[in-house]
Design an enzyme around this catalytic site. Structure first.
Site, PDB file in Angstrom:
ATOM      1  N   ARG A 102       0.879  -1.180   0.000  1.00 31.66           N
ATOM      2  CA  ARG A 102       0.000   0.000   0.000  1.00 31.66           C
ATOM      3  C   ARG A 102       0.908   1.219   0.000  1.00 31.66           C
ATOM      4  O   ARG A 102       1.659   1.436   0.947  1.00 31.66           O
ATOM      5  CB  ARG A 102      -0.921  -0.003   1.221  1.00 31.66           C
ATOM      6  CG  ARG A 102      -1.677   1.304   1.397  1.00 31.66           C
ATOM      7  CD  ARG A 102      -2.800   1.218   2.406  1.00 31.66           C
ATOM      8  NE  ARG A 102      -3.917   0.434   1.908  1.00 31.66           N
ATOM      9  CZ  ARG A 102      -5.151   0.482   2.408  1.00 31.66           C
ATOM     10  NH1 ARG A 102      -5.432   1.268   3.438  1.00 31.66           N
ATOM     11  NH2 ARG A 102      -6.109  -0.264   1.888  1.00 31.66           N
ATOM     12  N   HIS A 129      -7.199   0.316  -6.608  1.00 32.35           N
ATOM     13  CA  HIS A 129      -7.434  -0.542  -5.435  1.00 32.35           C
ATOM     14  C   HIS A 129      -8.059  -1.855  -5.936  1.00 32.35           C
ATOM     15  O   HIS A 129      -9.234  -2.129  -5.705  1.00 32.35           O
ATOM     16  CB  HIS A 129      -8.345   0.187  -4.447  1.00 32.35           C
ATOM     17  CG  HIS A 129      -8.338  -0.379  -3.063  1.00 32.35           C
ATOM     18  ND1 HIS A 129      -7.520  -1.423  -2.667  1.00 32.35           N
ATOM     19  CD2 HIS A 129      -9.067  -0.039  -1.952  1.00 32.35           C
ATOM     20  CE1 HIS A 129      -7.744  -1.689  -1.384  1.00 32.35           C
ATOM     21  NE2 HIS A 129      -8.670  -0.871  -0.936  1.00 32.35           N
ATOM     22  N   CYS A 261     -16.577   1.057   0.208  1.00 30.07           N
ATOM     23  CA  CYS A 261     -15.346   0.306   0.511  1.00 30.07           C
ATOM     24  C   CYS A 261     -14.970   0.388   1.982  1.00 30.07           C
ATOM     25  O   CYS A 261     -14.261  -0.489   2.483  1.00 30.07           O
ATOM     26  CB  CYS A 261     -14.200   0.824  -0.358  1.00 30.07           C
ATOM     27  SG  CYS A 261     -13.992   2.621  -0.268  1.00 30.07           S
ATOM     28  N   ARG A 289     -13.438  -9.303   1.449  1.00 31.33           N
ATOM     29  CA  ARG A 289     -12.027  -8.979   1.178  1.00 31.33           C
ATOM     30  C   ARG A 289     -11.160 -10.192   1.524  1.00 31.33           C
ATOM     31  O   ARG A 289     -10.275 -10.577   0.776  1.00 31.33           O
ATOM     32  CB  ARG A 289     -11.572  -7.760   2.005  1.00 31.33           C
ATOM     33  CG  ARG A 289     -12.218  -6.428   1.633  1.00 31.33           C
ATOM     34  CD  ARG A 289     -11.758  -5.950   0.269  1.00 31.33           C
ATOM     35  NE  ARG A 289     -10.315  -5.840   0.189  1.00 31.33           N
ATOM     36  CZ  ARG A 289      -9.594  -4.790   0.599  1.00 31.33           C
ATOM     37  NH1 ARG A 289     -10.195  -3.723   1.069  1.00 31.33           N
ATOM     38  NH2 ARG A 289      -8.278  -4.779   0.489  1.00 31.33           N
TER      39      ARG A 289
HETATM   40  N1   CP Z   1     -11.372  -0.654   2.150  1.00 29.01           N
HETATM   41  C1   CP Z   1     -10.098  -0.664   2.587  1.00 29.01           C
HETATM   42  O1   CP Z   1      -9.132  -0.881   1.839  1.00 29.01           O
HETATM   43  O2   CP Z   1      -9.975  -0.425   3.920  1.00 29.01           O
HETATM   44  P1   CP Z   1      -8.606  -0.168   4.705  1.00 29.01           P
HETATM   45  O3   CP Z   1      -8.090   1.166   4.232  1.00 29.01           O
HETATM   46  O4   CP Z   1      -9.003  -0.161   6.161  1.00 29.01           O
HETATM   47  O5   CP Z   1      -7.649  -1.264   4.368  1.00 29.01           O
HETATM   48  N1  NVA Z   2     -10.348   6.319  -1.701  1.00 29.25           N
HETATM   49  C1  NVA Z   2     -10.015   5.901  -0.364  1.00 29.25           C
HETATM   50  C2  NVA Z   2     -10.195   4.426  -0.225  1.00 29.25           C
HETATM   51  C3  NVA Z   2      -9.864   3.867   1.130  1.00 29.25           C
HETATM   52  C4  NVA Z   2     -10.034   2.374   1.184  1.00 29.25           C
HETATM   53  C5  NVA Z   2      -8.590   6.332  -0.054  1.00 29.25           C
HETATM   54  O1  NVA Z   2      -7.721   6.188  -0.914  1.00 29.25           O
HETATM   55  O2  NVA Z   2      -8.347   6.841   1.050  1.00 29.25           O
END
Ligand code: CP
Ligand code: NVA
Length: 304
Positions: A102, A129, A261, A289
């Protein structure tokens, strides 16, 4: 070496293969079985941003499959002045079997995948994502029964989650419509990319949320200011105010499910009434997930 950096790294048939493994592993998990498909395998999570779902679902998945995981946060020195991303990736590949990353910048994940000797999975970047989109389409199959020929209306920011969903919907034959202020719709480069990779896909954009949700099978939203965009928060709150997913908007699509999400900013992009209401499948999305990532890891490591 197969990686999952963007959803278009997979074909529709490969997505179906991952879903099939995921379904099998989910059914076994629900029946109390945790088959050790991946004994001794190690997954590294290299994270530059906070996470609940992505981190814990991957860690739990790996434990259920008989492997283990390790979380590498800021103190690992990833993407810092300590060492290059390439050196980091080459060394990490000597120790682990699969990497989830990430990152603040999508390019960093691309650089990591370029040198890694093991599969790299994008666990969210500013651009994409893919794991979220996979779990979401899997959830729709479970809750609506099908996706092909139906419409997903995404009401909100045309950012990482929306881009990934547009691609995966296109791949699986689901119509995708983004409702957002003009400045927050897809950019010209992404539109051109979509036209090139998915010429048959039905992907539309509008500034009208009511037009977008009318006839939709799913209404999806995401935060208005993503991680890294905190400085734009006030400006975005104003721009997106007419795009809140509330009961009045959902009244235009009484049969639609509501998706998010998570994490959600309740009272901003969605009201409590909708996210906690009978149409909401947000908890199933989060749960899936883990199931879908089990399928993905097993598929990437050749344990289909
Ligand atoms: N939806 C999602 O990716 O959540 P997190 O940012 O908590 O991993
Ligand atoms: N668009 C959001 C998604 C989080 C899962 C972000 O990037 O913060």
């Amino acid at each position: 070496m197969r990686h999952l950096i963007v959803p278009e790294d997979m074909s529709a048939a490969e997505v179906e293969a991952v879903f099939a493994i995921s379904r099998d592993l989910e059914q076994k998990f629900v029946a109390g079985r945790r088959d050790a498909l991946l004994p001794g395998r190690v997954l590294a999570l290299v994270f530059e941003k906070p996470s609940l779902r992505t981190r814990v679902s991957f860690e739990a998945a790996m434990t259920h499959l008989g492997g283990s995981s390790l979380f590498l946060g800021a103190d690992s020195g990833f993407a810092s002045s300590r060492e290059s991303v390439a050196d980091f990736g080459r060394v990490l590949s000597e120790y682990v079997d699969v990497i989830v990353c990430r990152s603040k910048s999508h390019d960093t994940i691309v650089q990591l995948a370029d040198v890694a000797e093991v599969p790299v999975i994008n666990g969210l970047s500013d651009y994409s994502h893919p794991c979220q989109a996979l779990a979401d389409l899997y959830t729709l199959r479970q809750h609506v029964g099908r996706v092909t020929g139906l419409t997903m209306a995404f009401v909100g920011d045309g950012n990482n989650v929306a881009r990934s969903l547009a691609v995966l919907c296109g791949l699986l034959g689901m119509r995708f419509v983004l409702a957002a202020p003009q400045a927050y719709q897809f950019d010209a480069a992404f539109r051109a990319h979509l036209a090139k990779i998915l010429p048959q896909a039905d992907i539309a954009e509008t500034t009208d949320p009511v037009a977008a949700v009318t006839g939709a099978a799913a209404v999806y939203t995401d935060v208005w200011a993503s991680m890294g965009q905190e400085g734009e928060r006030q400006q975005r709150l104003q721009a997106f105010a007419p795009y809140q997913v509330n009961s009045a908007l959902m009244a235009h699509c009484p049969d639609a499910v509501f998706m998010h999400c998570l994490p959600a900013r309740r009272g901003e992009e969605v009201t409590d009434e909708v996210i906690d209401g009978p149409a909401s499948v947000v908890l199933a999305q989060a749960a899936n997930r883990m199931h879908v990532q089990k399928g993905l890891i097993a598929w990437l490591l050749g344990h289909a």
